[in-house]
Design an enzyme around this catalytic site. Sequence first.
Site, PDB file in Angstrom:
ATOM      1  N   GLU A 203       0.810  -1.214   0.000  1.00 51.78           N
ATOM      2  CA  GLU A 203       0.000   0.000   0.000  1.00 51.78           C
ATOM      3  C   GLU A 203       0.844   1.264   0.000  1.00 51.78           C
ATOM      4  OE1 GLU A 203      -3.100   2.317  -0.366  1.00 51.78           O
ATOM      5  OE2 GLU A 203      -3.429   0.175  -0.178  1.00 51.78           O
ATOM      6  N   GLU A 204       1.983   1.257   0.708  1.00 48.89           N
ATOM      7  CA  GLU A 204       2.706   2.508   0.947  1.00 48.89           C
ATOM      8  C   GLU A 204       4.140   2.542   0.420  1.00 48.89           C
ATOM      9  OE1 GLU A 204       0.707   4.554   1.753  1.00 48.89           O
ATOM     10  OE2 GLU A 204      -0.760   3.755   3.150  1.00 48.89           O
ATOM     11  N   SER A 627     -10.086  10.697  -0.730  1.00 49.38           N
ATOM     12  CA  SER A 627      -9.000  10.141   0.073  1.00 49.38           C
ATOM     13  C   SER A 627      -8.299  11.288   0.826  1.00 49.38           C
ATOM     14  CB  SER A 627      -8.042   9.342  -0.810  1.00 49.38           C
ATOM     15  OG  SER A 627      -7.189   8.541  -0.037  1.00 49.38           O
ATOM     16  N   ASP A 702     -14.370  -0.455   2.648  1.00 47.68           N
ATOM     17  CA  ASP A 702     -13.065   0.172   2.428  1.00 47.68           C
ATOM     18  C   ASP A 702     -12.050  -0.407   3.410  1.00 47.68           C
ATOM     19  OD1 ASP A 702     -10.892   1.899   2.054  1.00 47.68           O
ATOM     20  OD2 ASP A 702     -12.172   3.635   1.713  1.00 47.68           O
ATOM     21  N   HIS A 734     -12.157   1.361  -1.510  1.00 46.16           N
ATOM     22  CA  HIS A 734     -11.739   2.758  -1.443  1.00 46.16           C
ATOM     23  C   HIS A 734     -11.997   3.502  -2.753  1.00 46.16           C
ATOM     24  CE1 HIS A 734      -9.568   6.142   0.214  1.00 46.16           C
ATOM     25  NE2 HIS A 734      -8.714   6.147  -0.784  1.00 46.16           N
TER      26      HIS A 734
END
Length: 776
Positions: A203-204, A627, A702, A734
């Site tokens: 994800e990051e 977001s 989400d 999301h």
Amino acid sequence: MRFLLFAALSLLALPAMADQLTIERIFTGGNLSGAAPRSLKISPDGSRVTFLRAKADDQNRLDLWEYHIKDKHTQLLVDADTLEPNGEQLTDAEKARRERARTASLTGIIDYQWAPDGKRLLFPLGEKLYLYDLGARREAAVTQLATGGAAIDPQISPKGKYVSYVRDQNLWVIDLAGGKAQQLTRDGGGTIHNGEAEFVAQEEMDRRHGYWWAPDDGAIAFERYDEAKVPVVKRFEVYPDRTEVIEQRYPAAGDPNVAVKLGVITLGARDVAGAETQANDASPASDPKTTEPHWIDLGGNTDIYLVRVTWLPDGKRLSYQLMQRNQQQLDLKLVDTATLEQRTLLSETSATWINLNDDLRFLKKQDAFVWGSERTGFHHLYLYDLDGTLRNAISSGDWNVDGLLELDEKSGLAYVSSNRDFAADRQIYALKLDGSTAAKPERISERDGTHTAEFADDASVYVDTFSDPATPPQVSLHKPDGKFIAWLEQNALDEHHPYWAYHENHIVPEFGSIESAGQALQYRLYKPLNFDPAKRYPVFDTYYGGPTAQKVSRDWSPDFFNQYMAQQGYVVFTLDNRGMARRGRQFSDPIYHQLGNVEVEDQVVAIHWLKSQPWIDGDRIGVFGWSYGGYMTTMLLSKASSDIAAGVAVAPVTDWSLYDTFYTERYLGRPQDNPGGYLRSGVFAWLDGLSSPLLLIHGMADDNVLFTNSTKLMAALQERETQFELMTYPGAKHGLSLPTQRVHVYSLIADFFERKLKAPTPVVEQAPPPATALPQ
């Protein structure tokens, strides 16, 4: 009769009126941008360019195509519908992975890779694996591999002998000569995962892989992680016909992360640390003999991140990058896989945080490597000896390298992407490895706008995808000096293009800058269709606002909703505030230890600038974000409702202690170390100031920005007796990625602003919000 005939002929002579762009047309049917290929790759032998292309009637379903360079011929290789005519079935785990990879809206063939010999292609379809043989007859070209179950992260080994994948949290390989699958790790299951990238890595960290092949097919390095200490978050996923309670191990800010190990498994006869290969005379000859994993010592501090792993060209040495939990130190380590001895090649440090990159390249013809660093305040490239000694800077100056595209060791050149000439552009440049052109790179892309390049492995040619605000994406083949060779997809905006029916109303945006706190903030502005400077227009102000992103770009924006709103009579405005990407560290670092402060200040400066324009109705400015942009909407309405008529927040973060460790702690540190920063960065400390109309939107499944962010906001607004509008989407993640969801949500947003910005509303006197005491 003559009059009627004359009238009919006159009507025929009139130009056809442009069709009205609609929200439904934007998100359903064929892609309005045209036949724009994606995932372009040049074959290892340099003879072909392969790519994925959407179907003419479905912009979200992809097939595999090729362009033969010598023959200048484009053809379909694999039609996804021939293999899965009823659409592929995906597990919830695969759906979640696609959500993290931002491919959740796509179906069909969404990824593929070349075999090193350039004769075969590997691609997943759903959770099945297929090989395409370019030398076979068309009817026999595709074969399915027997994986025994869902195959995650498939890879062809560098020499082409094996296909590897992850199944049931263990690492597997198939020897392509024999076709039998063999399990390499056996302790996966429960909280143990082998060969997978953990949640925050996907994800990051922009790291999708959890294992890495040695260049000679002799070994695999792999990540093993244990998530036992990561707290279990129970959340509801509400679907149209059911509600599921999901127990997800989610490392929220301040929580424990996974425990990571880095191991090496050898295949064949190669030794690691003197280990002997397992003897297994009963195994088929096609099964590769393997060792048990041998573990690389990652040090005594276990609260770390394994962010990158890269083999050296000789296949005997392995590098890995280790980041401290506070993300202020990054170490590049080098390991001899025969002895497991290691040393630190270099360390990067920062007073704020270190941004990851993919610029590490080990040279094949000399003991040296290229490294990317922001140590000067801008991202640049450096050449190091393999003992960690700096030779020279490859690039330098007050401009930013986006990333290294390819190296040409023979010519001594590095090809990079950058916005050196204009902040909103993306161009291709050549730099000499010896540093002699560090301050003055040679620009090889010609047209102003956005160029995305894919180079051949030997840098002999590259494929360029170009667009600007008036030109849909065009794909062409070039020599490394930029000289044009051929079109792969000219995608001309003519009567055959899907956007042709709407092109007469197409609005080309204007670009400019506004100063805030001594920084030039870039903006993009669409004036309404048939703009009249004597009129005063409402504003649709849309933004992202968060780090690692840039929204103001000089390209063919895929966001046709901006076009739609401008054609509906709005000024459409976007500003990139401080904290965002591609402008250097002086621009990005002011958000450190408090979010939603300088970002809001900059957006308010821009709103005041808009109000000063004679063709803007300052009482009718609406704001919209998704977001981080949704978070920005809640903060803007809470801090500056007096300047804003209404706002829409989709999937907003409202409390940063609910978001994941790696992203949140990069900017705020841990909650236990910076409680005041977390309080000031959340919306709840400022919520008494929210008085403008709010439309809150969130997907009810989400797993990125958890639905709890919105339920907390709902409760807080209700406690204050503050009215707001709400739309939730059962089963949606999301991105609200289904076409029906997209049509619905954007129709909802357009209707909200139509009601709040165009319809006359009574003036209501608002009492000033009470002062809120905040920790210092």
